[in-house]
Motif scaffolding. Structure first.
Motif, PDB file in Angstrom:
ATOM      1  N   UNK A 173       0.839  -1.200   0.000  1.00 50.54           N
ATOM      2  CA  UNK A 173       0.000   0.000   0.000  1.00 50.54           C
ATOM      3  C   UNK A 173       0.872   1.246   0.000  1.00 50.54           C
ATOM      4  N   UNK A 174       0.345   2.281  -0.607  1.00 53.10           N
ATOM      5  CA  UNK A 174       0.937   3.615  -0.551  1.00 53.10           C
ATOM      6  C   UNK A 174      -0.192   4.568  -0.174  1.00 53.10           C
ATOM      7  N   UNK A 175      -0.219   5.048   1.068  1.00 49.08           N
ATOM      8  CA  UNK A 175      -1.336   5.883   1.490  1.00 49.08           C
ATOM      9  C   UNK A 175      -2.641   5.139   1.292  1.00 49.08           C
ATOM     10  N   UNK A 179       1.619  10.342   0.877  1.00 48.69           N
ATOM     11  CA  UNK A 179       2.593   9.294   1.157  1.00 48.69           C
ATOM     12  C   UNK A 179       3.161   8.793  -0.163  1.00 48.69           C
ATOM     13  N   UNK A 180       4.414   8.394  -0.103  1.00 50.83           N
ATOM     14  CA  UNK A 180       5.051   7.879  -1.315  1.00 50.83           C
ATOM     15  C   UNK A 180       5.837   6.623  -0.989  1.00 50.83           C
ATOM     16  N   UNK A 181       6.081   5.835  -2.031  1.00 50.00           N
ATOM     17  CA  UNK A 181       6.832   4.596  -1.863  1.00 50.00           C
ATOM     18  C   UNK A 181       7.659   4.355  -3.113  1.00 50.00           C
ATOM     19  N   UNK A 182       8.899   3.941  -2.908  1.00 51.83           N
ATOM     20  CA  UNK A 182       9.819   3.636  -3.998  1.00 51.83           C
ATOM     21  C   UNK A 182      10.083   2.140  -4.002  1.00 51.83           C
ATOM     22  N   UNK A 183       9.852   1.511  -5.151  1.00 51.16           N
ATOM     23  CA  UNK A 183      10.025   0.066  -5.306  1.00 51.16           C
ATOM     24  C   UNK A 183      10.956  -0.208  -6.481  1.00 51.16           C
ATOM     25  N   UNK A 204       0.649   9.442  -3.407  1.00 49.89           N
ATOM     26  CA  UNK A 204      -0.789   9.665  -3.441  1.00 49.89           C
ATOM     27  C   UNK A 204      -1.263  10.153  -2.074  1.00 49.89           C
ATOM     28  N   UNK A 205      -2.563  10.449  -1.971  1.00 52.77           N
ATOM     29  CA  UNK A 205      -3.132  10.943  -0.719  1.00 52.77           C
ATOM     30  C   UNK A 205      -2.924   9.938   0.406  1.00 52.77           C
ATOM     31  N   UNK A 206      -2.601  10.446   1.592  1.00 52.67           N
ATOM     32  CA  UNK A 206      -2.380   9.573   2.740  1.00 52.67           C
ATOM     33  C   UNK A 206      -3.676   8.887   3.161  1.00 52.67           C
ATOM     34  N   UNK A 263      -7.979  14.962  -4.760  1.00 56.07           N
ATOM     35  CA  UNK A 263      -7.388  13.651  -4.991  1.00 56.07           C
ATOM     36  C   UNK A 263      -6.160  13.786  -5.875  1.00 56.07           C
ATOM     37  N   UNK A 264      -5.113  13.026  -5.575  1.00 54.46           N
ATOM     38  CA  UNK A 264      -3.861  13.163  -6.309  1.00 54.46           C
ATOM     39  C   UNK A 264      -3.148  11.826  -6.370  1.00 54.46           C
ATOM     40  N   UNK A 265      -2.547  11.550  -7.537  1.00 57.39           N
ATOM     41  CA  UNK A 265      -1.679  10.391  -7.665  1.00 57.39           C
ATOM     42  C   UNK A 265      -0.590  10.719  -8.666  1.00 57.39           C
TER      43      UNK A 265
END
Length: 232
Positions: A25-27, A62-66, A83-85, A169-171
């Motif tokens: 999950x990311x946010x 929140x962000x995530x790097x994979x 994206x949004x938390x 909303x944002x992504x």
């Protein structure tokens, strides 16, 4: 008035083990990753300072790097999702300015046509590993990629898609991919000529998946498989 990201906290993870079973999950978003061995690289919380100040509340993100490894354990792609938390609250008015500016050497598609209340911006740089492009265009991603060894060893491309709604909303999805991943398998000349350009077709699939995410209860973002699996 510009949407800016302010770093709140960074939580780094070591890219030494694949992701555990299940979808990360990311946010508010649930990630459905394309086939392959994915490893977690980093995650962080940010706050978007949005405008106008008298109506819009800052938006926690929140962000995530994979990273994606090939069969030899080499990093061939990295994906940064922001994206949004949470799903709520959403702001009644959010203004986004300079959301999709033109840039030399970059293919830019602004489907929002400069709208101040939404973003629909697809960008593609075929050679993102040259001319200091990444540091100038996506400085935060450049820092994260350097800190967590998230740059593919081979020449790589950069695909960026950002999408927002009038409600806040944002992504955002950034992909650094070994250029060979975005090439279609070649069977014969006729099939090659009939096929759509693989990078363009893949980017449209990414756009469709990202656009759907803000409207879904679980925020599902299904990353499309790359056109090529780097088979020699």
């Amino acid at each position: 008035m510009r949407a800016t990201a302010v770093l709140a906290a960074a939580l780094a993870t070591t890219a030494c083990a694949p992701l555990p079973p299940g979808e990360p999950h990311v946010g508010r978003a649930r990630l459905q990753l394309s086939p392959g061995e994915w490893v977690p690289l980093a995650q962080e919380d940010t706050v978007f300072d949005v405008r106008p100040d008298d109506l819009a509340h800052d938006l926690p993100m929140r962000s995530r790097l994979l990273g994606l490894r090939d069969a030899d354990g080499q990093l061939v792609a990295s994906v940064w999702v922001q994206t949004n938390a949470t799903s709520t609250p959403r702001d009644p008015v959010v203004l986004w300015q300079e959301a999709c500016p033109p840039q030399s050497g970059v293919q830019v598609q602004d489907a929002a046509q400069g709208s101040p209340v939404r973003i629909d911006c697809l960008r593609y740089r075929r050679r993102a590993d040259a001319d200091g492009y990444l540091a100038a265009s996506r400085p935060r991603l450049a820092v994260l990629a350097a800190e967590h060894h998230a740059l593919p060893a081979q020449p790589y491309s950069h695909v960026s898609y950002r999408y927002s709604t009038a409600e806040g909303g944002f992504i955002s999805v950034d992909v650094l991919a070994d250029r060979r991943l975005l090439r279609a398998p070649r069977y014969n000349n006729l099939e090659f000529l009939r096929a759509a350009p693989p990078a363009q077709a893949w980017m449209e699939q990414l756009r469709t998946a990202a656009q759907a995410s803000p409207a879904l209860l679980d925020g599902l973002l299904a990353l499309p498989p790359f056109p090529s699996q780097l088979v020699p």
